[in-house]
Design a protein around this motif. Structure first.
Motif, PDB file in Angstrom:
ATOM      1  N   ASP A 112       0.835  -1.204   0.000  1.00 58.40           N
ATOM      2  CA  ASP A 112       0.000   0.000   0.000  1.00 58.40           C
ATOM      3  C   ASP A 112       0.869   1.253   0.000  1.00 58.40           C
ATOM      4  OD1 ASP A 112      -2.487  -1.382   0.117  1.00 58.40           O
ATOM      5  OD2 ASP A 112      -2.217  -1.682   2.271  1.00 58.40           O
ATOM      6  N   HIS A 113       1.881   1.273   0.859  1.00 56.88           N
ATOM      7  CA  HIS A 113       2.762   2.443   0.937  1.00 56.88           C
ATOM      8  C   HIS A 113       3.500   2.666  -0.387  1.00 56.88           C
ATOM      9  CE1 HIS A 113       2.261   3.654   5.101  1.00 56.88           C
ATOM     10  NE2 HIS A 113       2.348   2.390   5.476  1.00 56.88           N
ATOM     11  N   GLU A 114       3.878   1.587  -1.037  1.00 53.43           N
ATOM     12  CA  GLU A 114       4.542   1.729  -2.336  1.00 53.43           C
ATOM     13  C   GLU A 114       3.601   2.324  -3.367  1.00 53.43           C
ATOM     14  OE1 GLU A 114       5.759  -2.233  -3.125  1.00 53.43           O
ATOM     15  OE2 GLU A 114       7.405  -2.203  -1.661  1.00 53.43           O
ATOM     16  N   ALA A 115       2.333   1.911  -3.349  1.00 53.72           N
ATOM     17  CA  ALA A 115       1.345   2.461  -4.289  1.00 53.72           C
ATOM     18  C   ALA A 115       1.133   3.952  -4.030  1.00 53.72           C
ATOM     19  CB  ALA A 115       0.030   1.701  -4.156  1.00 53.72           C
ATOM     20  N   ILE A 116       1.088   4.343  -2.771  1.00 52.25           N
ATOM     21  CA  ILE A 116       0.907   5.748  -2.404  1.00 52.25           C
ATOM     22  C   ILE A 116       2.096   6.570  -2.888  1.00 52.25           C
ATOM     23  CG2 ILE A 116       0.761   7.338  -0.439  1.00 52.25           C
ATOM     24  CD1 ILE A 116      -0.649   4.919   1.037  1.00 52.25           C
ATOM     25  N   THR A 117       3.290   6.062  -2.659  1.00 52.11           N
ATOM     26  CA  THR A 117       4.501   6.767  -3.084  1.00 52.11           C
ATOM     27  C   THR A 117       4.543   6.935  -4.597  1.00 52.11           C
ATOM     28  OG1 THR A 117       5.745   5.939  -1.174  1.00 52.11           O
ATOM     29  CG2 THR A 117       7.028   6.690  -3.070  1.00 52.11           C
ATOM     30  N   ARG A 118       4.185   5.878  -5.339  1.00 53.68           N
ATOM     31  CA  ARG A 118       4.178   5.959  -6.796  1.00 53.68           C
ATOM     32  C   ARG A 118       3.178   6.986  -7.287  1.00 53.68           C
ATOM     33  NH1 ARG A 118       4.955   0.252  -6.513  1.00 53.68           N
ATOM     34  NH2 ARG A 118       2.706  -0.094  -6.466  1.00 53.68           N
ATOM     35  N   ALA A 119       1.993   6.978  -6.714  1.00 51.63           N
ATOM     36  CA  ALA A 119       0.943   7.903  -7.155  1.00 51.63           C
ATOM     37  C   ALA A 119       1.349   9.352  -6.898  1.00 51.63           C
ATOM     38  CB  ALA A 119      -0.363   7.586  -6.437  1.00 51.63           C
ATOM     39  N   MET A 120       1.956   9.632  -5.760  1.00 41.07           N
ATOM     40  CA  MET A 120       2.372  10.992  -5.448  1.00 41.07           C
ATOM     41  C   MET A 120       3.500  11.452  -6.357  1.00 41.07           C
ATOM     42  SD  MET A 120       2.085  10.910  -1.273  1.00 41.07           S
ATOM     43  CE  MET A 120       2.654  12.601  -1.110  1.00 41.07           C
ATOM     44  N   ALA A 121       4.413  10.546  -6.672  1.00 45.21           N
ATOM     45  CA  ALA A 121       5.512  10.902  -7.567  1.00 45.21           C
ATOM     46  C   ALA A 121       4.995  11.191  -8.970  1.00 45.21           C
ATOM     47  CB  ALA A 121       6.538   9.773  -7.603  1.00 45.21           C
ATOM     48  N   ARG A 122       4.052  10.398  -9.431  1.00 43.06           N
ATOM     49  CA  ARG A 122       3.550  10.557 -10.801  1.00 43.06           C
ATOM     50  C   ARG A 122       2.773  11.851 -10.980  1.00 43.06           C
ATOM     51  NH1 ARG A 122       0.304   5.513 -12.480  1.00 43.06           N
ATOM     52  NH2 ARG A 122       0.392   6.558 -14.500  1.00 43.06           N
ATOM     53  N   THR A 123       2.160  12.352  -9.922  1.00 42.89           N
ATOM     54  CA  THR A 123       1.377  13.585 -10.012  1.00 42.89           C
ATOM     55  C   THR A 123       2.134  14.799  -9.485  1.00 42.89           C
ATOM     56  OG1 THR A 123       0.344  13.007  -7.903  1.00 42.89           O
ATOM     57  CG2 THR A 123      -0.861  12.437  -9.915  1.00 42.89           C
ATOM     58  N   ASP A 124       3.418  14.616  -9.192  1.00 45.91           N
ATOM     59  CA  ASP A 124       4.285  15.712  -8.782  1.00 45.91           C
ATOM     60  C   ASP A 124       3.803  16.385  -7.493  1.00 45.91           C
ATOM     61  OD1 ASP A 124       6.482  17.420  -8.993  1.00 45.91           O
ATOM     62  OD2 ASP A 124       5.412  18.883 -10.223  1.00 45.91           O
ATOM     63  N   VAL A 125       3.398  15.574  -6.502  1.00 47.04           N
ATOM     64  CA  VAL A 125       2.955  16.132  -5.223  1.00 47.04           C
ATOM     65  C   VAL A 125       3.747  15.574  -4.042  1.00 47.04           C
ATOM     66  CG1 VAL A 125       0.618  16.590  -6.054  1.00 47.04           C
ATOM     67  CG2 VAL A 125       1.115  14.405  -4.920  1.00 47.04           C
ATOM     68  N   THR A 126       4.851  14.884  -4.319  1.00 44.61           N
ATOM     69  CA  THR A 126       5.641  14.303  -3.237  1.00 44.61           C
ATOM     70  C   THR A 126       6.091  15.363  -2.245  1.00 44.61           C
ATOM     71  OG1 THR A 126       6.418  12.542  -4.700  1.00 44.61           O
ATOM     72  CG2 THR A 126       7.676  12.926  -2.687  1.00 44.61           C
ATOM     73  N   MET A 127       6.467  16.529  -2.759  1.00 45.15           N
ATOM     74  CA  MET A 127       6.951  17.598  -1.872  1.00 45.15           C
ATOM     75  C   MET A 127       5.841  18.180  -0.994  1.00 45.15           C
ATOM     76  SD  MET A 127       5.684  18.825  -4.736  1.00 45.15           S
ATOM     77  CE  MET A 127       7.036  18.440  -5.870  1.00 45.15           C
ATOM     78  N   LEU A 128       4.598  17.833  -1.306  1.00 42.74           N
ATOM     79  CA  LEU A 128       3.459  18.335  -0.526  1.00 42.74           C
ATOM     80  C   LEU A 128       3.010  17.337   0.542  1.00 42.74           C
ATOM     81  CD1 LEU A 128       1.240  19.678  -3.467  1.00 42.74           C
ATOM     82  CD2 LEU A 128       2.879  20.973  -2.083  1.00 42.74           C
ATOM     83  N   ALA A 129       3.722  16.233   0.703  1.00 42.07           N
ATOM     84  CA  ALA A 129       3.264  15.118   1.536  1.00 42.07           C
ATOM     85  C   ALA A 129       2.815  15.534   2.929  1.00 42.07           C
ATOM     86  CB  ALA A 129       4.358  14.060   1.635  1.00 42.07           C
TER      87      ALA A 129
END
Length: 250
Positions: A112-129
């Motif tokens: 689940d955590h890997e899916a969340i990380t992938r989705a955030m990276a793909r939409t360019d929102v990782t820095m907003l975590a």
């Protein structure tokens, strides 16, 4: 991969027929754009596909009539105009996309955590975590909500006006993401208003007018001058396969 089919789909709301006798077969590896003027029945149609509103006719997934749990796991849904009420962090909000895969009281797994990380990276929102989602700009919020839908990692994605509030660069990026989902084997259905982006990125367009499906096919064959005039009341400029709305018909 899933196939979604509607057979004589019809929706009545408030005593008025909003969607009338629509039959379509939607296959994997396609980005399907749903077009039409405001009030044409586009959003009602996709909500009926998802079983969110009562309808006549039938909807099947891979030839079977699905229950709600099956729909939630196999079709990710990004509604239009969502309002955020709870001050969740962006990461926790995106994590909600994993709910269809969880049992009551279960914890998020490493997968689940890997899916969340992938989705955030793909939409360019990782820095907003760690940001609070209710404090984001409209464009940031739109990208976070798309990340939540992608975190489901479903075989199909239905996105209702996913480009709303996005600047031009992120609109293009959003369409590239939807295109990549389809190219990877998924079925992607997107309600769109931008004819230029629809013509550029979509394999197939469904055009609605007054609740009826009036055109279905490749952008080059669907977006004719006659259709643009009759459905939208506009003329358009054409260049290299792109459609640019130009003027209203008076």
């Amino acid at each position: 991969m899933v196939t979604i089919a509607a057979d004589h789909l019809a929706v009545t709301l408030g005593g008025r027929r909003v969607v009338e006798d629509v039959s379509v077969h939607l296959a994997p590896r396609q980005l399907v754009g749903i077009l039409g003027p405001n009030g044409a029945g586009k959003s009602t149609f996709v909500r009926a596909l998802l079983g969110l509103i009562r309808h006549g006719g039938t909807v099947t997934i891979d030839g079977e009539r699905p229950d709600r749990a099956t729909i939630a796991r196999q079709i990710a849904y990004l509604p239009q105009g969502q309002t955020l009420h709870w001050p969740l962090s962006v990461e926790r909000l995106v994590a909600l996309g994993r709910l269809p895969h969880l049992t009551p009281w279960s914890r998020l797994s490493a997968r689940d955590h890997e899916a969340i990380t992938r989705a955030m990276a793909r939409t360019d929102v990782t820095m907003l975590a760690d940001r609070i989602a209710t404090e984001l700009s409209g464009g940031e919020r739109a990208r976070v909500l798309l990340a939540r839908a992608l975190a489901v990692e479903a075989s199909a994605l239905v996105a209702d006006e996913p480009l709303a509030s996005l600047d031009p660069a992120h609109q293009i990026e959003g369409m590239e993401l939807l295109r990549a989902e389809a190219d990877a084997g998924g079925l992607v259905i997107a309600v769109l208003h931008d004819l230029t982006l629809a013509a550029r990125f979509c394999d197939r367009l469904l055009v609605f007018a007054q609740g009826r499906l009036v055109a279905d096919g490749a952008p080059a064959t669907v977006l004719t001058p006659e259709l643009l005039a009759s459905v939208y009341g506009i003329t358009a400029l054409r260049a290299d396969g792109l459609i640019v709305p130009f003027d209203r018909l008076r």
